[in-house]
Design an enzyme around this catalytic site. Structure first.
Site, PDB file in Angstrom:
ATOM      1  NE  ARG A  48      -1.384   3.981   8.636  1.00  0.00           N
ATOM      2  CZ  ARG A  48      -1.518   5.158   8.047  1.00  0.00           C
ATOM      3  NH1 ARG A  48      -1.732   6.242   8.744  1.00  0.00           N
ATOM      4  NH2 ARG A  48      -1.416   5.253   6.728  1.00  0.00           N
ATOM      5  CG  HIS A  69      -5.948   6.347   9.629  1.00  0.00           C
ATOM      6  ND1 HIS A  69      -5.278   6.734  10.760  1.00  0.00           N
ATOM      7  CD2 HIS A  69      -7.241   6.744   9.793  1.00  0.00           C
ATOM      8  CE1 HIS A  69      -6.121   7.343  11.582  1.00  0.00           C
ATOM      9  NE2 HIS A  69      -7.312   7.352  11.027  1.00  0.00           N
ATOM     10  CE1 TYR A 105      -0.596   7.619   3.966  1.00  0.00           C
ATOM     11  CE2 TYR A 105      -2.757   7.583   2.913  1.00  0.00           C
ATOM     12  CZ  TYR A 105      -1.905   7.184   3.938  1.00  0.00           C
ATOM     13  OH  TYR A 105      -2.371   6.344   4.921  1.00  0.00           O
TER      14      TYR A 105
END
Length: 379
Positions: free
Chosen positions: A274, A278, A287
């Site tokens: 990805r 998200h 993160y």
């Protein structure tokens, strides 16, 4: 937080190396014959699908940032897995997506403005799944993993109806359900596999492992490669390079054929990444490192396939035409998004119960009065 990738006992199925050269892995051997189905026109179609899907995805993300959509889940980087698998399905097959399968919807013939309308909140579904032009592509499912149960139930029905395993691949039906790595930790997906294995459903579980369940890396979710979970249910399972559109096509074509021929459910884990967030409510810089993301950008499925096509003799004029088409397509999506009309207030209330319900009547009246007050027309 450590950022490592899961490893497999054997190399994933791969046809094209990162630089676009044909270099099948040993694990690709059972699937190579499926590539013989493809013509140069098919190859060009794969490229067109991926480029248009990315243009749509980019435009939709921009529209969300400009206040036109409530939310947007990007599919940037996953086009190879989606186009390859989507093109492998036959017209009679049934597709159950999650909420990121924009490229699959494009391949199946869905007007992608329907996805825009879902994320804008102006429709409950976005498209009529009973309309053959929409390719048996079911509505998006925002509840993580729920579509796996829907797909398994439908596949059981296909079996009970005798609509599969007749020996005629032109009419035998199969079901394919898409979900992500995070969904494998949901009970729904595991329960779906239990029933699929028990009833030997004509079904392919297509797991897009994009390595992140929002901010949780796949290595936190599982200490073993995710495709091995399928084998625990007695489901034949394989891992494929999801950024290789040819490998995604060949693997999916074979396992769909196996499923519709009576071999029972199959599971494919497509390793991809990805690239974006998200959803647009997420900030991936909190993160994960840019270094890790850059390493996956170098494996971009579109760039890889463009290199392959150039090696096959594709001209600059071909690529320029696709780029121009994608630009026009994105502009049309923007124009049509701005033209979407607000739905009638009754859309939220009138279908909740089969008969009139006092609570729904009360809530509808309150909202009508509230909105009238906003525009100054309330008494």
């Amino acid at each position: 937080m450590a950022e490592t990738e899961s490893t497999s006992p054997a190399a994933p199925v791969q046809i094209l190396s990162a630089d676009g050269t044909v270099a099948p892995t040993a694990s690709a051997e059972p699937y190579l014959a499926y590539l013989d189905r493809l013509t140069s026109a098919d190859h060009e179609q794969f490229y067109r699908d991926m480029v248009l899907a990315r243009a749509f995805d980019t435009e939709a993300a921009n529209l969300q940032r400009q206040g036109q959509l409530a939310l947007w889940p990007p599919c940037h980087g996953q086009e190879g897995a989606q186009v390859g698998s989507g093109r492998a399905a036959r017209a009679q097959d049934h597709i159950f997506p999650s909420y990121r399968e924009h490229a699959v919807g494009l391949v199946r013939g869905v007007d992608l403005l329907g996805i825009i309308e879902v994320m804008r909140g102006t429709t409950h579904s976005g498209w009529d799944v009973s309309d053959p032009s929409n390719g048996n592509f079911r509505p998006y499912t925002l509840v993580i993993g729920a579509q796996a149960l829907h797909a398994t139930g439908y596949a059981m029905g296909v079996t009970f109806d005798g609509a599969t395993a007749t020996g005629n691949p032109d009419t035998d039906q199969a079901v394919m359900v898409y979900f992500g790595d995070g969904a494998t930790s949901q009970g729904d997906v595991n329960e779906a596999m239990v029933f699929a294995a028990s009833y030997r459903t004509p079904q392919v579980f297509f797991l897009q492992n994009n390595h992140w369940a929002i901010s949780v890396p796949v290595t936190t979710q599982s200490r073993t490669p995710l495709f091995e979970r399928g084998t625990g249910f007695g489901i034949p399972s394989v891992q494929v390079d999801g950024n290789d559109v040819l490998a995604s096509y060949a693997v999916t074509a074979k396992h769909l054929d196996d499923a519709r021929s009576g071999a029972g459910p199959q599971l494919i884990e497509a390793l991809t990444y990805r690239i974006g967030a998200h959803t647009t409510s997420d900030d991936p810089t909190k993160y994960r490192t840019q270094e890790l993301t850059d390493s996956w950008i170098a494996r971009d499925p579109i760039v890889r396939f463009q290199a392959f096509l150039r090696g096959q003799g594709a001209s600059d004029a071909f690529f320029e035409s696709i780029t121009a088409e994608a630009h026009d397509y994105a502009a049309d999506v923007r124009r049509r998004t701005h033209a979407i009309a607000d739905p009638d207030i009754g859309l939220m209330f009138d279908g909740v119960y089969s008969d009139d319900h006092p609570l729904m009547t009360e809530q509808k009246a309150w909202l009508e009065q509230y909105e009238a007050a906003l525009d100054g027309s309330a008494s």
